[in-house]
Design a protein around this motif. Structure first.
Motif, PDB file in Angstrom:
ATOM      1  N   UNK A   1       0.775  -1.233   0.000  1.00  0.00           N
ATOM      2  CA  UNK A   1       0.000   0.000   0.000  1.00  0.00           C
ATOM      3  C   UNK A   1       0.800   1.273   0.000  1.00  0.00           C
ATOM      4  N   UNK A   2       2.122   1.230  -0.107  1.00  0.00           N
ATOM      5  CA  UNK A   2       2.877   2.485  -0.092  1.00  0.00           C
ATOM      6  C   UNK A   2       4.239   2.292  -0.745  1.00  0.00           C
TER       7      UNK A   2
ATOM      8  N   UNK B   1       6.613   2.957   5.843  1.00  0.00           N
ATOM      9  CA  UNK B   1       5.240   2.476   5.991  1.00  0.00           C
ATOM     10  C   UNK B   1       5.036   1.054   5.521  1.00  0.00           C
TER      11      UNK B   1
ATOM     12  N   UNK C   1      -8.547   1.011   9.765  1.00  0.00           N
ATOM     13  CA  UNK C   1      -8.194   0.047   8.738  1.00  0.00           C
ATOM     14  C   UNK C   1      -7.702  -1.223   9.407  1.00  0.00           C
TER      15      UNK C   1
ATOM     16  N   UNK D   1      -2.171  -9.902   0.728  1.00  0.00           N
ATOM     17  CA  UNK D   1      -2.958  -9.507  -0.443  1.00  0.00           C
ATOM     18  C   UNK D   1      -2.497 -10.316  -1.642  1.00  0.00           C
TER      19      UNK D   1
END
Lengths: 502, 135
Positions: free
Chosen positions: A353-354, A359, A443, A449
């Motif tokens: 996600x980043x 992160x 979240x 994923x």
């Protein structure tokens, strides 16, 4: 036979036209570009097979004999650059299927990419200086479109730096074309090779060469002129960034190698051994030090593009057969490894996600294939044996030592070490470190994923090619030696272009 | 005559570089437009000037009779003008969009020079603005 030279330009152009017509149908556009990319790859392979063993192909467009018409030429160097373009093009097209939003496809993403691929191949194949300028402009226009496609604020402000500096660069290039035409009366590169020596005032030629060096230096992101690159590239989607980082600045390097081996060799003591040599050193050092200070994956990689360009220009500046062989191998290896790192970066974002090193984390635990693909490319970029980057660096550094530039050889080796440092930093932060807790409380922490096979497959394929290139280096070196020989002794090139000339 | 034009090219270049370095992006556009014209003039002058002898081939002949004006620089310039015009148009649209986003076209403004990349975390939420009718 002569069509072999035209297909690598024509096929992406035709695909671009086809995708314009059906860009509203996203699925059709996907398949069409995949077929187009496969055909492009086939055309590039055929071209490389045709120039194998040192043959040089030339074709006069429109039937106008050289030096009056536009000539397309393929020697070993051009052909292998076309092939690597087609490889990256195909990989990026497969990758785009998942990475690019349908909205962007409707806005013409594939059209721009195809035109970009055609323009890059055109720039590699043309034998005419003005035609090279036109391909540069086509390339710029397509890249402008891709650059601002997402219309985010960072893309616009990064785009302004990219656009303005590149516009200045093309203006300088055009001015050089005017000056050279005024001095020699020709713009055909092979013809210039002979005619440039007849200019009554050699310092004028050197002045034009310097202006051209600045123009190509902006494109190639050389030392004092590279600031647009780290501003613009990190704002792009991963697929576009992979294509840009692999090929766009390398077209500048290619053009520089071509012009400074074929045409501007008379004053090599100043242009090559002094200025290019110094600039190459500064480019390597500044790029790698700036990269060490960054904490965002794409910005680290962008600064490394700059740093790696230094090695290629170092190879050019020495002008020995070994150095040029090294520069050519470096170019090929770097296009593969660098594009692949950007593709891997896109996958990391999909997984975690980043792009920020702070992160993300824990990729190694959850995504084995992605980790292997990244590690192969990263270590290749840093120059670990037995991967391709090791051989490329070895050749360049060996050539530097043979030319008795011991300090520069030391710099090149140290920059390699710092590259390794940056790559290890990404590896440690992104892949090994445990995943940080999610920033937003609402979240829920999610498990693994699923990565899209459309994105993973091209990344692994490029990593595989990097690996094979490193393990089977001997044929690559032999081919690069032929290419370097043709660059240093351009008689065969000139004869191939001008043979029909009275 | 070539000498006069060469001086003029130098003068226009100087003016355009002054404008480009002014730090205001609107002035950069004017500088760019001036510089393209200076380059075109340079190519034109480099092709040598010929007065009153159009490059026309008389009826029945295969080649021009006697010296004529050089037609090639004009073809080159025509190409360069078309390309330069497209670039200029794109540049103006880009500046307009940037001004709409950042409210500034001053190159020293931190809003324009900020180099932190787009914070596009959170893949696939579709938050990227996608308006119709791109440039």
């Amino acid at each position: 036979m002569s069509m072999l030279l035209v297909w690598p330009i024509l096929l992406p152009m035709l695909t671009a036209i086809a995708t314009v017509l059906c860009r509203a149908k996203v699925d059709t556009a996907h398949w069409m570009t995949l077929v187009g990319a496969a055909l492009h790859l086939a055309a590039a392979v055929a071209l490389l097979a045709a120039v194998h063993e040192g043959r040089i192909l030339a074709v006069q467009m429109g039937g106008w004999p050289a030096p009056f018409g536009i000539t397309l030429v393929a020697d070993a160097f051009s052909a292998v650059m076309v092939l690597i373009t087609a490889v990256i093009h195909s990989a990026v097209m497969v990758y785009s299927r998942r990475d690019i939003d349908p909205d962007q496809v409707r806005a013409g993403y594939y059209v721009f990419m195809q035109i970009l691929a055609a323009a890059v191949c055109g720039a590699f194949l043309t034998g005419d200086l003005f035609n090279l300028y036109v391909w540069f402009e086509v390339m710029l226009m397509a890249s402008f479109g891709l650059l601002v496609m997402g219309r985010r604020r960072a893309q616009l402000t990064g785009g302004i730096k990219y656009v303005t500096l590149n516009l200045v660069s093309t203006l300088l290039f055009l001015a050089v074309i005017g000056l050279i035409y005024g001095m020699t009366g020709t713009l055909n590169m092979a013809d210039l090779h002979g005619k440039i020596a007849l200019v009554p005032h050699p310092p004028l030629v050197t002045a034009a060469a310097m202006l051209l060096m600045v123009a190509f230096g902006i494109k190639a992101a050389l030392f004092p002129l590279f600031f647009w690159l780290p501003a613009a590239y990190p704002t792009l989607p991963a697929a576009v960034a992979a294509f840009f980082s692999g090929l766009l600045s390398k077209v500048g390097v290619y053009a520089m190698i071509r012009m400074f081996t074929l045409v501007f060799t008379a004053d090599a003591g100043v242009t090559h051994h002094t200025i290019l040599f110094t600039v190459a050193g500064f480019t390597m050092v500044f790029g790698v030090i700036s990269a060490a200070a960054q904490m965002e994956m794409r910005r680290i990689l962008s600064f490394h593009i700059v740093s790696q360009i230094g090695y290629m220009v170092l190879g050019l500046s020495l002008m020995t057969p070994l150095a040029l062989t090294g520069a050519i191998i470096y170019l090929l290896h770097n296009i593969l490894a660098k594009s692949n790192l950007f593709l891997a970066g896109g996958l990391v974002r999909q997984a975690a996600g980043s792009f920020h090193l702070d992160r993300v984390g824990g990729i190694y635990n959850n995504y084995g294939l992605l980790s292997i693909g990244f590690l192969v490319s990263a270590l290749a970029l840093a120059g670990m044996p037995p991967l391709s980057g090791f051989w490329a660096k070895l050749l360049v550094i060996q050539a530097t030592l043979e030319s008795r530039h011991y300090a520069m050889a030391l710099v090149a080796a140290a920059v390699g070490l710092l590259t390794l440092f940056s790559m290890i930093k990404i590896w440690a932060e992104v892949f090994w470190k445990p995943a940080p807790p999610p920033a937003d409380a609402h979240q829920a922490p999610e498990g693994r994923r699923k990565l899209s096979a459309w994105m993973l497959a091209p990344m692994l394929a490029l990593a595989g090619i990097t690996l094979v290139m490193g393990l089977a280096m001997e044929p690559v070196i032999r081919f690069a030696e032929i290419a370097a020989g043709q660059l240093l002794d351009p008689r065969a090139y000139v004869t191939a272009v001008l043979e029909g000339m009275p | 005559m070539e000498g006069v034009l060469a001086l003029l090219v130098g003068l226009v270049f100087a003016a355009s570089i002054y404008l480009m370095l002014s730090g205001v992006l609107v002035k950069f556009v004017f500088g760019f437009a001036l510089a393209s014209n200076a380059v075109n003039l340079l190519i034109f002058t480099a092709g040598r000037l010929e007065h009153d002898r159009p490059p026309l081939i008389p009826v029945g002949a295969e080649t021009p009779v006697g010296p004529t004006a050089n037609a090639l620089p004009q073809a080159l310039i025509l190409t360069a003008i078309v390309i330069g015009f497209a670039m200029l148009t794109f540049l103006m649209v880009l500046l307009y969009r940037t001004y709409a986003e950042t409210d500034t076209l001053d190159a020293d403004d931190p809003r324009l020079m900020d180099e932190t990349p787009a914070d596009d975390d959170d893949h696939g939420d579709g938050s990227v603005p996608q308006e119709g009718g791109r440039s």
